[in-house]
Design a protein around this motif. Sequence first.
Motif, mmCIF file in Angstrom:
data_model
loop_
_atom_site.group_PDB
_atom_site.id
_atom_site.type_symbol
_atom_site.label_atom_id
_atom_site.label_comp_id
_atom_site.label_asym_id
_atom_site.label_seq_id
_atom_site.Cartn_x
_atom_site.Cartn_y
_atom_site.Cartn_z
ATOM 1 N N VAL A 172 0.844 -1.202 0.000
ATOM 2 C CA VAL A 172 0.000 0.000 0.000
ATOM 3 C C VAL A 172 0.878 1.250 0.000
ATOM 4 N N SER A 173 1.891 1.264 0.852
ATOM 5 C CA SER A 173 2.771 2.432 0.878
ATOM 6 C C SER A 173 3.639 2.498 -0.381
ATOM 7 N N ASN A 174 3.927 1.369 -0.969
ATOM 8 C CA ASN A 174 4.742 1.315 -2.181
ATOM 9 C C ASN A 174 3.988 1.842 -3.402
ATOM 10 N N PHE A 175 2.669 1.928 -3.326
ATOM 11 C CA PHE A 175 1.878 2.413 -4.450
ATOM 12 C C PHE A 175 2.173 3.882 -4.759
ATOM 13 N N GLY A 176 2.894 4.572 -3.890
ATOM 14 C CA GLY A 176 3.278 5.955 -4.186
ATOM 15 C C GLY A 176 4.166 6.056 -5.411
ATOM 16 N N ILE A 177 4.996 5.052 -5.639
ATOM 17 C CA ILE A 177 5.917 5.081 -6.783
ATOM 18 C C ILE A 177 5.154 5.026 -8.111
ATOM 19 N N PRO A 178 4.251 4.040 -8.322
ATOM 20 C CA PRO A 178 3.533 4.050 -9.603
ATOM 21 C C PRO A 178 2.575 5.228 -9.744
ATOM 22 N N LEU A 179 1.999 5.691 -8.637
ATOM 23 C CA LEU A 179 1.116 6.855 -8.735
ATOM 24 C C LEU A 179 1.902 8.091 -9.169
ATOM 25 N N ALA A 180 3.107 8.252 -8.652
ATOM 26 C CA ALA A 180 3.952 9.375 -9.078
ATOM 27 C C ALA A 180 4.324 9.240 -10.554
ATOM 28 N N ALA A 181 4.616 8.018 -10.990
ATOM 29 C CA ALA A 181 4.968 7.804 -12.405
ATOM 30 C C ALA A 181 3.784 8.104 -13.313
ATOM 31 N N ILE A 182 2.601 7.718 -12.893
ATOM 32 C CA ILE A 182 1.397 8.008 -13.697
ATOM 33 C C ILE A 182 1.172 9.512 -13.757
ATOM 34 N N TYR A 183 1.333 10.189 -12.633
ATOM 35 C CA TYR A 183 1.184 11.646 -12.592
ATOM 36 C C TYR A 183 2.220 12.316 -13.497
ATOM 37 N N ASP A 184 3.437 11.794 -13.496
ATOM 38 C CA ASP A 184 4.516 12.384 -14.290
ATOM 39 C C ASP A 184 4.361 12.158 -15.788
ATOM 40 N N LEU A 185 3.446 11.298 -16.212
ATOM 41 C CA LEU A 185 3.242 11.069 -17.642
ATOM 42 C C LEU A 185 2.790 12.336 -18.365
ATOM 43 N N LYS A 186 2.281 13.317 -17.614
ATOM 44 C CA LYS A 186 1.820 14.561 -18.221
ATOM 45 C C LYS A 186 2.895 15.639 -18.228
ATOM 46 N N LYS A 187 4.001 15.397 -17.561
ATOM 47 C CA LYS A 187 5.047 16.413 -17.466
ATOM 48 C C LYS A 187 5.948 16.383 -18.695
ATOM 49 N N ASP A 188 6.796 17.401 -18.783
ATOM 50 C CA ASP A 188 7.711 17.555 -19.907
ATOM 51 C C ASP A 188 8.683 16.370 -19.971
ATOM 52 N N PRO A 189 8.801 15.707 -21.118
ATOM 53 C CA PRO A 189 9.695 14.551 -21.229
ATOM 54 C C PRO A 189 11.171 14.903 -21.080
ATOM 55 N N GLU A 190 11.516 16.173 -21.164
ATOM 56 C CA GLU A 190 12.899 16.587 -20.983
ATOM 57 C C GLU A 190 13.388 16.278 -19.568
ATOM 58 N N MET A 191 12.471 16.202 -18.620
ATOM 59 C CA MET A 191 12.836 16.006 -17.218
ATOM 60 C C MET A 191 12.977 14.530 -16.834
ATOM 61 N N ILE A 192 12.671 13.611 -17.743
ATOM 62 C CA ILE A 192 12.735 12.185 -17.438
ATOM 63 C C ILE A 192 14.193 11.739 -17.391
ATOM 64 N N SER A 193 14.524 10.966 -16.363
ATOM 65 C CA SER A 193 15.864 10.395 -16.253
ATOM 66 C C SER A 193 15.831 8.978 -16.827
ATOM 67 N N GLY A 194 16.553 8.777 -17.909
ATOM 68 C CA GLY A 194 16.597 7.455 -18.530
ATOM 69 C C GLY A 194 17.150 6.386 -17.614
ATOM 70 N N PRO A 195 18.302 6.626 -16.957
ATOM 71 C CA PRO A 195 18.840 5.600 -16.056
ATOM 72 C C PRO A 195 17.912 5.278 -14.879
ATOM 73 N N MET A 196 17.272 6.300 -14.324
ATOM 74 C CA MET A 196 16.378 6.050 -13.190
ATOM 75 C C MET A 196 15.139 5.282 -13.642
ATOM 76 N N THR A 197 14.603 5.623 -14.790
ATOM 77 C CA THR A 197 13.442 4.909 -15.312
ATOM 78 C C THR A 197 13.788 3.449 -15.565
ATOM 79 N N THR A 198 14.950 3.202 -16.135
ATOM 80 C CA THR A 198 15.409 1.828 -16.375
ATOM 81 C C THR A 198 15.567 1.078 -15.054
ATOM 82 N N ALA A 199 16.151 1.741 -14.060
ATOM 83 C CA ALA A 199 16.325 1.115 -12.747
ATOM 84 C C ALA A 199 14.978 0.772 -12.119
ATOM 85 N N LEU A 200 13.993 1.642 -12.263
ATOM 86 C CA LEU A 200 12.669 1.385 -11.677
ATOM 87 C C LEU A 200 11.936 0.250 -12.400
ATOM 88 N N ILE A 201 12.148 0.127 -13.696
ATOM 89 C CA ILE A 201 11.555 -0.996 -14.428
ATOM 90 C C ILE A 201 12.161 -2.307 -13.937
#
Length: 132
Positions: free
Chosen positions: A35-64
């Motif tokens: 339940v507390s871990n659901f903050g990570i996917p909720l933040a990722a879903i929220y960030d889908l609307k933000k500017d793609p310039e701010m996405i960190s490729g290495p961090m996204t890969t690590a989270l996958i």
Amino acid sequence: MSQSAQKAVTQSVIRRYLNKETLKYVFTTHFWGPVSNFGIPLAAIYDLKKDPEMISGPMTTALIMYSGVFMKFALTVQPKNFLLFGCHVVNSLAQTGQAMRFVNYHYLGGAESKAKNDAVADSAPAPAVKEE
């Protein structure tokens, strides 16, 4: 539905879902961890609307990869933790969406397209304001 039938249905639901086993489960880390871990996917879903310039490729890969490991873990532990599994399925889908946006922006011409659109928007004349 009669009054007695409603009462019977209510008692049946309470007996089925508000019993010792359910309460015992709710007060464990098997429940509160995911339940507390659901903050990570909720933040990722929220960030889908933000500017793609701010996405960190290495961090996204690590989270996958992190979600992949924990999906395996959730099905390996006894008893199986389907709530944790679901949390990481949602996270891996959201992070994959972020990864696709990252690749599109940095490697498939998204940055150039954005720059071109911004230049066109900057050069467009401002709309006239009517004075009364």
